[in-house]
Design a protein around this motif. Structure first.
Motif, PDB file in Angstrom:
ATOM      1  N   PRO A 267       0.843  -1.200   0.000  1.00 55.02           N
ATOM      2  CA  PRO A 267       0.000   0.000   0.000  1.00 55.02           C
ATOM      3  C   PRO A 267       0.878   1.250   0.000  1.00 55.02           C
ATOM      4  O   PRO A 267       2.002   1.243   0.518  1.00 55.02           O
ATOM      5  N   LEU A 268       0.346   2.297  -0.585  1.00 56.41           N
ATOM      6  CA  LEU A 268       1.073   3.562  -0.649  1.00 56.41           C
ATOM      7  C   LEU A 268       0.505   4.540   0.364  1.00 56.41           C
ATOM      8  O   LEU A 268      -0.668   4.486   0.713  1.00 56.41           O
ATOM      9  N   THR A 269       1.361   5.424   0.840  1.00 56.74           N
ATOM     10  CA  THR A 269       0.921   6.488   1.736  1.00 56.74           C
ATOM     11  C   THR A 269       1.421   7.824   1.181  1.00 56.74           C
ATOM     12  O   THR A 269       2.623   7.971   0.897  1.00 56.74           O
ATOM     13  N   PRO A 270       0.524   8.767   0.948  1.00 55.65           N
ATOM     14  CA  PRO A 270      -0.921   8.639   1.132  1.00 55.65           C
ATOM     15  C   PRO A 270      -1.530   7.630   0.157  1.00 55.65           C
ATOM     16  O   PRO A 270      -0.932   7.309  -0.866  1.00 55.65           O
ATOM     17  N   ARG A 271      -2.714   7.151   0.527  1.00 57.42           N
ATOM     18  CA  ARG A 271      -3.402   6.137  -0.264  1.00 57.42           C
ATOM     19  C   ARG A 271      -3.588   6.604  -1.703  1.00 57.42           C
ATOM     20  O   ARG A 271      -3.914   7.768  -1.958  1.00 57.42           O
ATOM     21  N   VAL A 272      -3.391   5.702  -2.643  1.00 57.89           N
ATOM     22  CA  VAL A 272      -3.563   6.002  -4.068  1.00 57.89           C
ATOM     23  C   VAL A 272      -4.691   5.131  -4.603  1.00 57.89           C
ATOM     24  O   VAL A 272      -4.726   3.919  -4.344  1.00 57.89           O
ATOM     25  N   ALA A 273      -5.618   5.728  -5.315  1.00 61.46           N
ATOM     26  CA  ALA A 273      -6.736   4.990  -5.903  1.00 61.46           C
ATOM     27  C   ALA A 273      -7.048   5.580  -7.264  1.00 61.46           C
ATOM     28  O   ALA A 273      -6.692   6.719  -7.573  1.00 61.46           O
ATOM     29  N   ARG A 274      -7.682   4.781  -8.077  1.00 61.92           N
ATOM     30  CA  ARG A 274      -8.139   5.278  -9.380  1.00 61.92           C
ATOM     31  C   ARG A 274      -9.658   5.204  -9.441  1.00 61.92           C
ATOM     32  O   ARG A 274     -10.287   4.337  -8.827  1.00 61.92           O
ATOM     33  N   GLU A 275     -10.251   6.129 -10.176  1.00 59.15           N
ATOM     34  CA  GLU A 275     -11.692   6.146 -10.373  1.00 59.15           C
ATOM     35  C   GLU A 275     -12.023   5.455 -11.697  1.00 59.15           C
ATOM     36  O   GLU A 275     -11.367   5.688 -12.711  1.00 59.15           O
ATOM     37  N   ILE A 276     -13.014   4.616 -11.656  1.00 53.41           N
ATOM     38  CA  ILE A 276     -13.508   3.939 -12.858  1.00 53.41           C
ATOM     39  C   ILE A 276     -14.815   4.612 -13.258  1.00 53.41           C
ATOM     40  O   ILE A 276     -15.718   4.771 -12.427  1.00 53.41           O
ATOM     41  N   ALA A 277     -14.903   5.024 -14.507  1.00 46.00           N
ATOM     42  CA  ALA A 277     -16.060   5.798 -14.958  1.00 46.00           C
ATOM     43  C   ALA A 277     -16.731   5.147 -16.151  1.00 46.00           C
ATOM     44  O   ALA A 277     -16.083   4.510 -16.989  1.00 46.00           O
ATOM     45  N   LEU A 278     -18.045   5.317 -16.227  1.00 40.08           N
ATOM     46  CA  LEU A 278     -18.813   4.981 -17.416  1.00 40.08           C
ATOM     47  C   LEU A 278     -19.015   6.269 -18.195  1.00 40.08           C
ATOM     48  O   LEU A 278     -19.431   7.283 -17.633  1.00 40.08           O
ATOM     49  N   VAL A 279     -18.745   6.223 -19.499  1.00 41.20           N
ATOM     50  CA  VAL A 279     -18.730   7.436 -20.322  1.00 41.20           C
ATOM     51  C   VAL A 279     -19.531   7.191 -21.596  1.00 41.20           C
ATOM     52  O   VAL A 279     -19.492   6.102 -22.173  1.00 41.20           O
ATOM     53  N   TRP A 280     -20.268   8.225 -22.028  1.00 43.04           N
ATOM     54  CA  TRP A 280     -20.976   8.149 -23.308  1.00 43.04           C
ATOM     55  C   TRP A 280     -21.090   9.557 -23.889  1.00 43.04           C
ATOM     56  O   TRP A 280     -20.978  10.551 -23.172  1.00 43.04           O
ATOM     57  N   PRO A 281     -21.294   9.689 -25.198  1.00 43.59           N
ATOM     58  CA  PRO A 281     -21.393  11.014 -25.815  1.00 43.59           C
ATOM     59  C   PRO A 281     -22.563  11.801 -25.255  1.00 43.59           C
ATOM     60  O   PRO A 281     -23.684  11.299 -25.164  1.00 43.59           O
ATOM     61  N   ALA A 282     -22.318  13.044 -24.889  1.00 43.33           N
ATOM     62  CA  ALA A 282     -23.363  13.870 -24.280  1.00 43.33           C
ATOM     63  C   ALA A 282     -24.433  14.278 -25.283  1.00 43.33           C
ATOM     64  O   ALA A 282     -25.600  14.431 -24.925  1.00 43.33           O
TER      65      ALA A 282
END
Length: 320
Positions: A267-282
């Motif tokens: 684990p890393l300090t500070p904590r490292v995380a990635r966001e997973i997103a759903l994407v579509w054309p607006a």
């Protein structure tokens, strides 16, 4: 004007009357052809006369109580039949595409998400929509976003989320990232590691365009150094294998249920995380099948160790 342009312009003008020629080829009678097309007989006669005038040659001649097509008319009728057959096939495809129970969804996603997240989402959706077809496109973050902009895919699962006003983005989940080091690495026995401690290490990185590469580069920049790149790869499993071989360190997602031999996850300090997103054309309307799958994903309860959220960014108004 070239002959090609003249022919294209003439074809566009003649298109509305082609169905009449096809009906005449079958019925040999203007009245019955008009009935087939659901139009008054005088309208059919006027349209046929206008078509002959535009072509510059008679299309029919009297034959008993009906008519028969001239050679020119028969040639046009044959072309009309082929065109109408093609159009009918296209309409069948359109009906299938917009049918929420039999449409098609093209989903783009990162390689790593194909291990468990994508199969789980698709399996859950197919339980209630068994006839919807899927096209699955894997690639780097940039490749997937480019294809989304180009209309090749309908929805995309990417990380990090794009800052793009042309796209509607929903942050679905957060996933913690870990430092993967060889089991003999000087930091392998530590409980947590600061990224700045890696300034002198060789890195095994994903190629440019991949989300984990972007996050790694940003963390290195924040820590005040540029990574020494030993190897670059496309697949996280390949990157992890190179780490196990002692060829460098890497920022990766957790390998479940435990890291492979030769790899230690820290684990890393500070904590490292990635966001997973759903994407579509607006701006582009979603077909019913795509919209149904999108809603399924947004309502999915989450698993696989992901912290599910569902925060919308981009264009908050979604009329589809």
């Amino acid at each position: 004007m070239s002959h090609e342009k003249e022919d294209a312009q003439l074809a566009a003008e003649l298109a509305p009357a082609l169905a009449l020629l096809g009906a005449l080829a079958e019925t040999a009678n203007i009245t019955r052809a008009a009935e087939v097309l659901g139009m008054p007989q005088p309208t059919a006669s006027r349209r046929l006369a206008a078509l002959a005038e535009r072509v510059g040659a008679p299309l029919t001649v009297p034959a008993g109580r009906g008519v028969r097509l001239t050679k020119v008319g028969a040639l046009l009728a044959a072309s009309a039949e082929r065109a109408l057959t093609t159009l009918a096939g296209g309409l069948r495809q359109v009906r299938a595409e917009i049918d929420p129970e039999r449409g098609r969804v093209v989903l783009g996603f990162l390689h790593l998400l194909g291990r468990s997240l994508v199969p789980e989402l698709v399996r859950g959706f197919r339980a209630s929509h068994p006839h919807v077809r899927f096209g699955l496109v894997q690639g780097s973050r940039q490749d997937v976003l480019d294809r989304l902009h180009g209309g090749e895919i309908d929805l995309a699962l990417v990380s990090p989320p794009p800052a793009d006003g042309a796209l509607t983005t929903v942050v679905l989940a957060e996933e913690e990232l870990f430092l993967a080091v060889p089991s003999g690495h000087r930091l392998a026995g530590r409980r947590r590691v600061r990224f700045a401690e890696l300034a002198g290490d060789d890195f095994v990185l994903h190629e440019p365009g991949y989300g984990l590469r972007r996050i790694t580069d940003e963390l290195c920049a924040e820590a005040g150094f540029r990574p020494s790149v030993a190897f670059e790869g496309q697949e996280s499993d390949t990157v992890r294998g190179l780490v196990a071989a002692g060829l460098g360190v890497a920022l990766l997602t957790r390998f479940a249920p435990e890291p492979p031999a030769g790899v230690v996850e820290l684990p890393l300090t500070p904590r490292v995380a990635r966001e997973i997103a759903l994407v579509w054309p607006a701006a582009d309307p979603l077909t019913p099948a795509v919209r149904a799958f999108r809603d399924h994903v947004l309502e999915w309860p989450g698993s696989n160790g992901l912290e599910w959220s569902g925060e919308i960014s981009g264009d908050p108004g979604d009329p589809r």
